[in-house]
Write an enzyme that holds these catalytic residues in place. Structure first.
Site, short mmCIF file in Angstrom:
data_model
loop_
_atom_site.label_atom_id
_atom_site.label_comp_id
_atom_site.label_asym_id
_atom_site.label_seq_id
_atom_site.Cartn_x
_atom_site.Cartn_y
_atom_site.Cartn_z
N GLU A 139 -7.39 -6.13 15.23
CA GLU A 139 -8.13 -4.68 14.21
C GLU A 139 -9.67 -5.50 14.50
O GLU A 139 -9.81 -5.66 13.59
CB GLU A 139 -7.89 -5.21 13.25
CG GLU A 139 -6.46 -4.95 12.99
CD GLU A 139 -5.56 -5.35 11.94
OE1 GLU A 139 -6.42 -5.65 10.58
OE2 GLU A 139 -4.11 -4.37 11.56
N GLU A 165 2.46 -5.83 13.68
CA GLU A 165 2.24 -6.13 12.16
C GLU A 165 2.46 -5.41 11.45
O GLU A 165 1.88 -3.86 11.66
CB GLU A 165 0.53 -6.61 11.81
CG GLU A 165 0.20 -7.67 12.22
CD GLU A 165 -1.97 -7.61 11.25
OE1 GLU A 165 -1.63 -7.62 10.56
OE2 GLU A 165 -1.94 -8.95 11.96
C1 FCB Z 1 -4.01 -6.36 8.73
C2 FCB Z 1 -4.73 -8.12 9.33
C3 FCB Z 1 -3.65 -8.93 8.09
C4 FCB Z 1 -3.55 -9.20 7.23
C5 FCB Z 1 -3.22 -7.55 7.02
C6 FCB Z 1 -1.93 -7.63 6.16
O1 FCB Z 1 -5.38 -5.76 8.35
O2 FCB Z 1 -4.32 -8.52 11.11
O3 FCB Z 1 -4.69 -10.24 9.09
O4 FCB Z 1 -4.40 -9.08 6.23
O5 FCB Z 1 -3.73 -6.69 7.93
#
Ligand code: FCB
Length: 445
Positions: A165, A349
């Site tokens: 990210e 994620e």
């Molecule tokens: C993302 C991040 C991770 C965590 C989630 C909830 O943006 O990559 O580290 O904080 O959100």
């Protein structure tokens, strides 16, 4: 009926993710910019930092046992640059390298595929002192770090991501100031965004030179919708989309940044930035898509980027993030249709923060997180829909294995499949962990 493994194509992979600073505990690592950001009053809830976190450094085998026992295929984790190179460059700390060596071996020993992310936000303070990502040199040092890690672990790691990210590291770190290093400056933002992209390119080149395969990057996406009718809201939404969803995707997949992002960032980019686009846009082997929510945007007065986020109508998680599984298939279709074509995509994620509700009258620590089960089920169904429509989605990874350090929110937001008692560091699998385990066990033909 929630989807199970049997509802996905053979070979589709499931995993769970963590990151170094959020779980390890800093013991032995060099200082990083999240340490000092957290130590500055007002930045992080309760001024909490990663010093102790989940104590994963000493409990990594127990944590990997939990990943394996749930039936996951992939364990996604990150490496702390400051643990391996306490000064950000120069002489590595052998103990830091040994830790990741043991972690990779322990992952493999449990039949899990180690998916390594090199940078999940903890920049060594020694590099932050020199300007961090606003300084081009940081991107070069990141290339060196990538080479070092590939040399040590390249024979065993299953997949490599350069950055996690970069939008958060760039924009939240330098424009809104809610992440380390906490700047609020458009020039710093433009330079950091570009140098992060260049860091990806140089890391990618270093990994290729070391002969490792399966190299990608993990980007976050938030489909954006106008919060109200009218041209001003529509234009603001397009600007938001360009900066949030298309800046790094454009750089990586097309070797070009979107015009709408350059309108604001272009004047502040470092001289000669165009010459870096070949490295930034060099071919990758897969793209990671982090997906949590959608955004509703409207026009705001004032200087570029003139947008403001407006709360949406849907239900929200404990982060206040609107729950929108139905936007995921469209997002994946858009990414592959417009940018990445046949490139394998992974949801790297997805998950939700939810306050835990202990079961009344339970004799042991039982934790009901029915909302999380519903969230994951609906997003898995959405992932299936995307696959049915022909999107080359190859895997789905849940954030997160453990409740952990949620950056500026400290330890107050719980994303884990496994509850962590931050006093005793005891781990307790939640109902969602057990539900996923059942779902992964279903291998009916
Ligand atoms: C993302 C991040 C991770 C965590 C989630 C909830 O943006 O990559 O580290 O904080 O959100």
């Amino acid at each position: 009926m929630p989807p199970t493994r049997a509802d996905f194509p053979p070979g589709f992979l499931f995993g769970t993710a963590t990151s170094a600073y959020q779980i390890e505990g800093t013991g032995g690592a060099g200082p990083c910019h999240w340490d000092s950001f957290a130590a500055t009053p007002g930045n992080v809830a309760g001024a909490a930092d990663g010093r102790r976190a989940c104590g994963h450094l000493d409990r990594c085998t127990e944590d990997l046992d939990l990943v394996a026992a749930a039936g996951f295929d992939i364990y996604r984790f990150s490496t702390s640059w400051a643990r391996v190179l306490p000064e950000g460059a120069g002489t590595p700390d052998p103990e830091g390298l040994d830790f990741y060596d043991r972690l990779v071996d322990a992952t493999l020993a449990r039949g899990l595929k180690p998916a390594l992310t090199l940078y999940h936000w903890e920049l060594p303070s020694a590099l932050a002192d020199l300007g961090g990502w606003t300084n081009r040199d940081t991107a070069l040092r990141f290339g060196d770090f990538a080479a070092l890690m590939a040399e040590r672990l390249g024979d065993r790691v299953w997949s490599w991501a350069t950055l996690n990210e970069p939008w958060c590291a760039g924009w939240l770190g330098h424009f809104t100031g809610v992440h380390a290093p906490g700047l609020r400056d458009i020039r710093a933002t433009a330079r950091a965004m570009h140098h992060l992209a260049l860091g990806h390119g140089l890391g990618l080149a270093a990994l290729r030179a070391a002969g490792v395969g399966q190299i990608g990057i993990v980007l976050n996406f938030e489909p954006a919708f106008p919060a109200e009718p009218g041209e001003a809201a529509r234009a603001a939404t397009l600007r938001y989309d360009a900066v949030f969803n298309r800046f790094f995707l454009g750089g990586v997949a097309r070797g070009a940044y979107p015009e709408l992002a350059l309108e604001g960032l272009g004047p502040h980019l470092p001289r000669g930035w165009q010459a870096d686009l070949d490295a930034i846009g060099a071919p990758i082997d897969w793209l990671g898509v982090n997906y949590y929510t959608v955004k509703r945007i409207t026009h705001a007065p004032g200087p570029w980027p003139n947008w403001v986020e407006v709360p949406g109508p849907g239900r929200k998680t404990d982060m206040g993030w609107e729950i929108a599984p139905m936007a995921l298939p469209d997002l994946l279709r858009w990414i592959s249709g417009s940018h990445t074509g046949d490139l394998p995509l992974y949801v790297t994620e997805n998950g939700m923060a939810a306050p835990d509700t202990p079961v009344a009258g339970a004799t042991g620590p039982e934790i009901h997180d029915e909302d999380r089960i519903a969230f994951l089920s609906s997003h898995l169904a959405a992932a299936r829909e995307a696959i049915a429509e022909g999107v080359p989605l190859k895997g789905y990874i849940v954030w997160s294995l453990l409740d952990n350090y949620e950056w500026a929110f400290g330890y107050g937001k719980r994303f884990g499949l496994v509850h962590v008692d931050f006093e005793s560091l005891q781990r307790t699998p939640k109902a969602s962990y057990h539900a996923l385990k059942r779902m992964l066990e279903d291998r009916r033909p």
